[in-house]
Structure formats: C-alpha cells, structure tokens
Design a protein around this motif. Structure first.
Motif, PDB file in Angstrom:
ATOM      1  N   GLU A  32      35.319  38.438  36.360  1.00  0.00           N
ATOM      2  CA  GLU A  32      34.810  39.613  37.564  1.00  0.00           C
ATOM      3  C   GLU A  32      35.697  39.341  38.875  1.00  0.00           C
ATOM      4  O   GLU A  32      35.713  38.316  39.544  1.00  0.00           O
ATOM      5  N   ARG A  33      36.345  40.675  39.094  1.00  0.00           N
ATOM      6  CA  ARG A  33      37.019  40.617  40.340  1.00  0.00           C
ATOM      7  C   ARG A  33      36.051  40.850  41.562  1.00  0.00           C
ATOM      8  O   ARG A  33      35.455  41.863  41.616  1.00  0.00           O
ATOM      9  N   LEU A  34      36.117  40.171  42.503  1.00  0.00           N
ATOM     10  CA  LEU A  34      35.335  40.169  43.698  1.00  0.00           C
ATOM     11  C   LEU A  34      36.048  40.661  44.830  1.00  0.00           C
ATOM     12  O   LEU A  34      35.323  41.365  45.810  1.00  0.00           O
ATOM     13  N   GLY A  35      37.300  40.669  44.997  1.00  0.00           N
ATOM     14  CA  GLY A  35      37.939  41.372  46.136  1.00  0.00           C
ATOM     15  C   GLY A  35      39.578  41.279  45.899  1.00  0.00           C
ATOM     16  O   GLY A  35      39.850  40.324  45.204  1.00  0.00           O
ATOM     17  N   ASP A  37      37.216  45.917  42.202  1.00  0.00           N
ATOM     18  CA  ASP A  37      36.543  45.005  42.983  1.00  0.00           C
ATOM     19  C   ASP A  37      34.952  45.469  42.304  1.00  0.00           C
ATOM     20  O   ASP A  37      34.507  46.495  42.280  1.00  0.00           O
ATOM     21  N   GLY A  38      34.351  44.285  41.781  1.00  0.00           N
ATOM     22  CA  GLY A  38      33.032  44.372  41.291  1.00  0.00           C
ATOM     23  C   GLY A  38      33.127  44.787  39.935  1.00  0.00           C
ATOM     24  O   GLY A  38      31.913  44.771  39.144  1.00  0.00           O
ATOM     25  N   HIS A  45      40.204  37.399  44.779  1.00  0.00           N
ATOM     26  CA  HIS A  45      39.019  36.802  44.798  1.00  0.00           C
ATOM     27  C   HIS A  45      38.294  36.901  43.331  1.00  0.00           C
ATOM     28  O   HIS A  45      37.903  38.308  43.164  1.00  0.00           O
ATOM     29  N   ALA A  46      38.175  36.100  42.426  1.00  0.00           N
ATOM     30  CA  ALA A  46      37.458  36.393  41.205  1.00  0.00           C
ATOM     31  C   ALA A  46      36.572  35.132  40.742  1.00  0.00           C
ATOM     32  O   ALA A  46      36.627  34.139  41.458  1.00  0.00           O
ATOM     33  N   ARG A  47      35.804  35.360  39.804  1.00  0.00           N
ATOM     34  CA  ARG A  47      35.222  34.474  39.294  1.00  0.00           C
ATOM     35  C   ARG A  47      35.282  34.725  37.797  1.00  0.00           C
ATOM     36  O   ARG A  47      35.357  35.824  37.367  1.00  0.00           O
ATOM     37  N   GLU A  70      33.337  30.642  40.135  1.00  0.00           N
ATOM     38  CA  GLU A  70      34.129  30.900  41.466  1.00  0.00           C
ATOM     39  C   GLU A  70      35.464  30.376  41.565  1.00  0.00           C
ATOM     40  O   GLU A  70      35.589  28.975  41.403  1.00  0.00           O
TER      41      GLU A  70
END
Length: 443
Positions: free
Chosen positions: A379-382, A362-363, A287-289, A340
């Motif tokens: 940016e990696r979110l998860g 993450d983050g 999960h990233a943006r 996103e």
C-alpha cells in the motif's frame, strides 16, 4: 540495503564453508582457533575466490604463500567474531539467514534455487554457504552492538563538522597500509614496526611495487586484500592529526610513515574532488507499507502466492491493512509496525518493488507481486521530493563521524580479540608452523 547485501555477499564468498558438512578424506586443519578450526578446504576455497576476483590482475597479488596467510588471518577473525557474538548473546535466526540469502540471490539476478546450483558447481554446499552467511551476520551484529556501546558523538562535534564542510568542500579518496602494534607495545616491537613501514615506503619510492600490491602483501589492516582502499572522505572523516597532511598532498602521493593509535601507517591520496558546489540533491521518496509472504523450502511459490492473495482479498473486503500485516507478514523488521516501511528511495527495496510503488496512487493497494524474496502486497501512503543535500546534512555528518570513530575503535578491538585468542597455524602436513610475518626490508 544494497551496501549491506554487497557486504554479505563478499563476506560469504570469502568465508565459504565455515561449517563444512561433508569433509573429504584429504581435508586437514589449517588453523586451530580457540575451540574451533579453519579447515584446509575452507582456506583453499577462500583463496580461490580471491584469485577469481583478481582474474587478469594476478600481478597485483602477492605470492601464494603470503596470500594464504592474509586470507587465513581473515578467516580466523571471522571465527573469533562469530564466537564472541555467540558468547555475548547475539543471535541470528534461520529466517534472517534465509532473508539475507534471498537478497544475495536478488543482487545477482538469480533465484535462490539458481544460487544453490551455482554454489554446487563451484564446489560449495548450500549448508556451508548458509553457515558462512550466519557467521557474517553474527559479526555484523557484534559490530553494531560495539558501536552502540563504545561510540558516542556529541552535538558539538556535528556542529563543527557541518561548519567545516561549509567552508571546505573537498573530498579525498584515500588508501592506507597499516603495520599494527599490539597493546602494551615494547620498544623492540616499535623498532620492528618502524623498520617494516620504512621498508615498505622504500619499495614504493623506488617504484618496485605499486601501493595496492604493497597493501595486499604487507598491510595488517582488515581491508588489505582490497588494496587498503578507504574510499572517499571529507576532512571531518580524517583523523585531525592527518587532515593537514592531506591538504598538502597531491593525487598519487604517499605520506611518510605516520604513527597512529593502531600502529604505523602510510596514507596515499588517490584523488580529490570538490563537493562544495553541489546544489540541492532532490530525490523522490515514497511512503508505503507491505505484507510479505516468503518462498521457503517449506512454503512453495504457489502456496505463498495463495496466502498473499488471501491477505489482499481481506484488505479489499474492508480489513485493516496494518492488522493483516501484523498477523500475516513475514518481514520481521516491519511486521510489528503493521508493515510500515517509512520513507524510502525508488531502488532501496529492489527495482521490481520500487516500480510497483511508483505506479501506485496514494492510498492504493497493489495486487500481489513477486520479488526474489517472496510475494508482497503493498500500500502506497505518499510520496515527496526530498532535499537530501540540505535537510539530512546533520544526520549524514553524524553518520560520517560515527563511521570514522567506529573504524578506528573496531580495528583496535579486532587486534585485541586476535591477541587474546589461541591460534595455532598448521602447514599442509598438519604440523604447527611459526607464522612469522616478514617485513618489507627483508628482515
């Protein structure tokens, strides 16, 4: 994403030079299509592309005259779809064309400038190539709008298909030959179609021609030049009238002529595989943006890198990633969502992009990275392990049913589009010719 790029690449190379910028003095018109034309130079380049694809397998192709007719018919359909898309308000922006070209270059492991040079060596101007990409995108948008307005799938259909898959895991690799019949078909047209399909079947039974070559030469289906290949299908993706026949065929066998909604067909069972024993299909998803700064004719690589560096510095200084993405990102698909991208697989956005995401925590926000599209800040979110064989089965089944319905309805729509159009085929001397399709029985 990869399938989309492959589709665009094949279509662009096939329909190269739809918008010829500089015409040679010897160029002429191969066909008049309503208010547009197919140039002889377009047809020659498209035929040469097919010959290049079949290098070393030329015996699988029909004689040049028949191949030209098949290719010309495809070019006519591209023209008609692009015109219909434009007349119904479907639009493609220059930025979207640039994005597609960058993706095609990436798929071929070259930069856009290298792709431009390669096209020039092949005798195709970059503007002609852009025009063909735009037409392909317009055709795809038209098809998407068609699907949204004409294709409906009920939950009951999905339930039945999921149950059928649970009880029978066989998948079938199919190919077909279509002898199309028009809307409002007459008895004489039916008889002629029956004669043609019987003649093709007789050639196959005698071993005088293999199935792929017969499809290229005689099929009216849009996939004729691919040998009629339909790919792998489960029973719920095969029309109910044909499903039982498939169960009784052995690999390599061809059905007797079948009458379907679009005309007469021959179906070949290429091979069968058992998918019922497949266990959970676990894949790592991320999960990233991101923020994308494109490299374009008006934005050099250095300028794009500097802009990406500035965006990264703003985020490091405390600016909200989503707000910076909305202001600076040039990815039209994600810009309004703050960059996103949702959940995606490692290779969904290219190997370079995926490798960076996989190595982030993450983050964590990446330094600007270069891909063939441009410069990204990610940016990696998860991350997660996803069982796509279980959790997404209903979505996959719904998609399969939709593809089957869309294929049937879309092919009928193209036949209607072609039947309503004014198309005048011209010979090498520029004079109109009768495009009389010969049938396999020699009539």
């Amino acid at each position: 994403m990869k399938k989309l790029l492959a589709c665009l690449l094949a279509g662009a190379l096939f329909a190269a030079s739809v918008h010829a910028q500089q015409l040679q003095a010897i160029d002429s018109i191969a066909a008049v299509v309503d208010e547009d034309v197919v140039l002889r130079s377009e047809l020659d380049r498209a035929v040469n592309n097919i010959l290049a694809q079949y290098a070393g397998r030329n015996d699988q192709l029909p004689p040049r005259a028949i191949l030209e007719r098949q290719v010309l018919e495809r070019l006519v359909l591209v023209k008609l779809q692009a015109a219909r898309a434009a007349s119904t308000g479907v639009r493609v922006t220059d930025q979207e064309v640039d994005q597609s070209i960058a993706g095609i270059a990436q798929q071929n492991r070259v930069g856009v400038d290298q792709l431009r040079e390669q096209l020039a060596r092949d005798g195709t101007s970059f503007e002609d190539f852009r025009g063909s990409i735009r037409d392909e995108l317009l055709s795809q948008r038209l098809r998407q709008r068609f699907a949204q307005t004409r294709i409906a799938i009920s939950d009951a259909e999905v339930d039945a298909a999921v149950a059928a898959q649970a009880n029978a895991g066989a998948q079938y690799h199919l190919a077909h030959i279509l002898v199309a019949l028009p809307e409002g078909v007459t008895a004489d047209q039916i008889a002629l179609g029956q004669k043609k399909i019987d003649g093709i079947k007789a050639l196959l039974d005698k071993g005088e021609m293999d199935f792929n070559a017969a499809a290229v030469r005689y099929s009216d289906s849009p996939n004729a030049l691919e040998g009629g290949d339909l790919g792998w299908r489960s029973l719920d993706e095969i029309p109910a009238a044909f499903a039982q026949i498939m169960r009784n065929l052995k690999p390599g066998e061809v059905t007797a002529p079948l009458r379907g909604p679009s005309g007469f067909q021959l179906l070949k069972l290429v091979e069968v595989r058992d998918a019922s024993q497949a266990g959970p299909s676990l894949v790592t998803q991320y999960h990233a943006r991101h923020i994308l700064v494109r490299v374009t004719p008006t934005m050099t690589d250095a300028q794009a890198k500097a802009k990406a560096d500035t965006a990264r510095a703003r985020i490091a200084g405390g600016a909200d990633f989503a707000e910076v993405a909305k202001q600076e990102s040039e990815d039209l698909n994600s810009q309004s969502r703050g960059g996103e991208l949702g959940w995606f697989g490692l290779d969904d956005f290219g190997a370079d992009f995926g490798t960076v995401v996989a190595n982030l925590r993450d983050g964590e926000v990446s330094q600007p990275i270069r891909t063939p599209v441009g410069w990204h800040v990610i940016e990696r979110l998860g991350s997660r392990q996803q069982d796509v064989g279980s959790d997404n089965r209903r979505a996959q089944v719904r998609e399969q049913i939709g593809r089957r319905k869309l294929e049937e309805e879309w092919n009928r729509y193209l036949l209607e589009l072609r039947g309503e159009a004014y198309v005048e085929v011209r010979g090498a001397d520029g004079a109109p010719v009768t495009d009389a399709a010969s049938d396999a029985s020699g009539g």
